[in-house]
Design a protein around this motif. Structure first.
Motif, PDB file in Angstrom:
ATOM      1  N   ARG A  29     -14.159  30.707  60.400  1.00 53.34           N
ATOM      2  CA  ARG A  29     -13.720  30.111  61.677  1.00 53.34           C
ATOM      3  C   ARG A  29     -14.912  29.761  62.552  1.00 53.34           C
ATOM      4  NH1 ARG A  29      -9.840  33.988  61.044  1.00 53.34           N
ATOM      5  NH2 ARG A  29     -10.946  35.523  62.307  1.00 53.34           N
ATOM      6  N   GLN A  78      -7.175  18.323  69.340  1.00 51.25           N
ATOM      7  CA  GLN A  78      -7.952  19.568  69.307  1.00 51.25           C
ATOM      8  C   GLN A  78      -7.966  20.253  70.680  1.00 51.25           C
ATOM      9  OE1 GLN A  78     -11.950  18.957  67.838  1.00 51.25           O
ATOM     10  NE2 GLN A  78     -12.211  21.120  67.350  1.00 51.25           N
ATOM     11  N   GLY A  97     -13.952  27.911  71.642  1.00 46.87           N
ATOM     12  CA  GLY A  97     -12.831  26.995  71.862  1.00 46.87           C
ATOM     13  C   GLY A  97     -12.937  26.178  73.137  1.00 46.87           C
ATOM     14  N   GLU A 114      -3.020  27.300  72.004  1.00 43.80           N
ATOM     15  CA  GLU A 114      -3.242  28.482  71.181  1.00 43.80           C
ATOM     16  C   GLU A 114      -3.721  29.642  72.059  1.00 43.80           C
ATOM     17  OE1 GLU A 114      -5.384  27.435  67.553  1.00 43.80           O
ATOM     18  OE2 GLU A 114      -6.001  29.533  67.453  1.00 43.80           O
ATOM     19  N   ASN A 115      -4.650  29.364  72.985  1.00 45.64           N
ATOM     20  CA  ASN A 115      -5.111  30.410  73.902  1.00 45.64           C
ATOM     21  C   ASN A 115      -3.954  30.960  74.730  1.00 45.64           C
ATOM     22  OD1 ASN A 115      -7.763  30.362  73.126  1.00 45.64           O
ATOM     23  ND2 ASN A 115      -8.505  29.200  74.893  1.00 45.64           N
ATOM     24  N   GLU A 126      -4.439  21.719  71.281  1.00 40.11           N
ATOM     25  CA  GLU A 126      -4.212  22.842  70.362  1.00 40.11           C
ATOM     26  C   GLU A 126      -4.959  24.079  70.842  1.00 40.11           C
ATOM     27  OE1 GLU A 126      -3.244  20.868  65.980  1.00 40.11           O
ATOM     28  OE2 GLU A 126      -5.224  21.716  66.365  1.00 40.11           O
ATOM     29  N   ASN A 127      -6.207  23.880  71.272  1.00 37.00           N
ATOM     30  CA  ASN A 127      -7.002  25.013  71.772  1.00 37.00           C
ATOM     31  C   ASN A 127      -6.347  25.660  72.985  1.00 37.00           C
ATOM     32  OD1 ASN A 127      -9.324  25.724  70.302  1.00 37.00           O
ATOM     33  ND2 ASN A 127     -10.317  23.819  70.875  1.00 37.00           N
ATOM     34  N   VAL A 134     -13.507  22.200  74.064  1.00 36.16           N
ATOM     35  CA  VAL A 134     -12.594  21.464  74.959  1.00 36.16           C
ATOM     36  C   VAL A 134     -13.387  20.717  76.029  1.00 36.16           C
ATOM     37  CG1 VAL A 134     -10.897  21.801  76.826  1.00 36.16           C
ATOM     38  CG2 VAL A 134     -10.574  22.946  74.616  1.00 36.16           C
ATOM     39  N   ASP A 161     -16.040  26.053  63.923  1.00 36.92           N
ATOM     40  CA  ASP A 161     -16.239  25.730  65.336  1.00 36.92           C
ATOM     41  C   ASP A 161     -17.660  25.231  65.597  1.00 36.92           C
ATOM     42  OD1 ASP A 161     -13.675  26.237  66.000  1.00 36.92           O
ATOM     43  OD2 ASP A 161     -14.038  28.092  67.105  1.00 36.92           O
ATOM     44  N   GLY A 221     -10.642  35.009  67.879  1.00 39.00           N
ATOM     45  CA  GLY A 221     -11.389  34.035  68.690  1.00 39.00           C
ATOM     46  C   GLY A 221     -12.852  33.983  68.298  1.00 39.00           C
TER      47      GLY A 221
END
Ligand code: ADP
Length: 261
Positions: A87, A154, A227, A161-162, A157-158, A231, A91, A223
């Motif tokens: 992951r 993206q 993220g 998801e958070n 989604e970030n 963003v 990232d 995490g």
């Protein structure tokens, strides 16, 4: 303290004056320092799971050899640690790809309502897993913006998801698409959760790379701390802004504001 370095000395034009061109060295140093901090952080984040995997390999070769139960347990941990490294590498690649792209104005015609609907559908599974209901509010008709589709997906989604991960105790996440008035206010999208929220002193730092309010919670939630940095990067390319509001114990809300057309 400011340091300047002479970077050019244009020839005189006969006027008897010569011109010195200065470049602000403190800015150059700040960027250098940020770059080496980033490399140190990234290396540390990769080194930690690697050290744990190496340790378990040693244990499996030595004391735990022949112990089937211990083997299963250690393999499971090693599996999780490789996931964590993967992951992180994903990232890091996302960030470096964003930085390397030569700037072109994002120019896909996008309907925010539709795009957000798709992101919600994609995350429904995760939301159910953590016991969160995602509710969509606001505009139902098309809300057009110019953007880069994959990058905006993206972003949302970030954020979503958070909201599901960190706000799960709130049980509900509300996503609001607002068309704006088209004059002073452009379109916006707000992702709101009703979880523990974020205390004020952390808010301005959330979009820094590797900044996490609570490292243990963030790790438990899979995490990487990258993220919101991703963003922010994407939104800057879109000439859009992120505002974060939060009240402790009342949840957090993240709003993306697009410029009016
Ligand atoms: P991570 O990969 O750790 O989730 P992010 O950059 O996405 O990294 O977020 C940075 C930190 O901001 C998180 O570790 C978490 O502490 C905090 N955070 C982000 N979103 C929320 C939220 N909705 N509620 C509470 N804390 C949040």
């Amino acid at each position: 303290e400011r340091w300047y370095r002479v970077v050019g000395r244009p020839a005189g034009d006969g006027s008897g004056l010569s011109v010195l061109v200065f470049k602000d060295q403190s800015e150059v140093r700040r960027i250098d320092r940020m770059r080496s901090d980033f490399i140190a952080n990234a290396s540390h984040e990769l080194r930690t799971p690697l050290a744990s995997i190496a340790g378990f390999i040693e244990t499996l070769r030595g004391p735990a050899r022949g112990d089937a139960k211990a083997r299963e347990h250690f393999l499971q941990i090693m599996h999780e640690q490789t996931g964590r490294m993967a992951r992180l590498i994903d990232d890091l690649l996302s960030l470096s790809r964003l930085e390397m792209k030569t700037y072109a104005n994002p120019s896909d015609s996008i309907d925010l309502t539709n795009l957000v609907r798709g992101v919600i559908d994609a995350l429904r599974h995760l939301a159910e897993e953590v016991g969160v209901e995602i509710v969509r509010e606001g505009a139902d008709g098309p809300v057009p913006v110019l953007g880069q589709r994959d990058e905006l997906i993206q972003v949302f989604e970030n954020l979503l998801e958070n909201a599901c991960k960190y706000g799960q105790t709130g049980g509900r996440v509300v996503v609001t698409v607002d068309a704006g008035d088209g004059v002073a206010d452009g379109p916006s999208v707000t992702v709101r959760d009703f979880g523990p929220g974020i205390s004020e002193e952390h808010i301005p730092r959330l979009t820094e790379r590797f900044y996490r309010v609570d490292v243990e919670t963030s790790r438990a939630q899979k995490g990487t701390g990258l993220g919101l940095a991703i963003v922010k990067h994407i939104l800057t390319r879109h000439n859009a802004r992120l505002t974060i509001r939060s009240e402790l114990n009342e949840g957090a809300s993240f709003t993306v504001h697009f410029a009016p057309r």
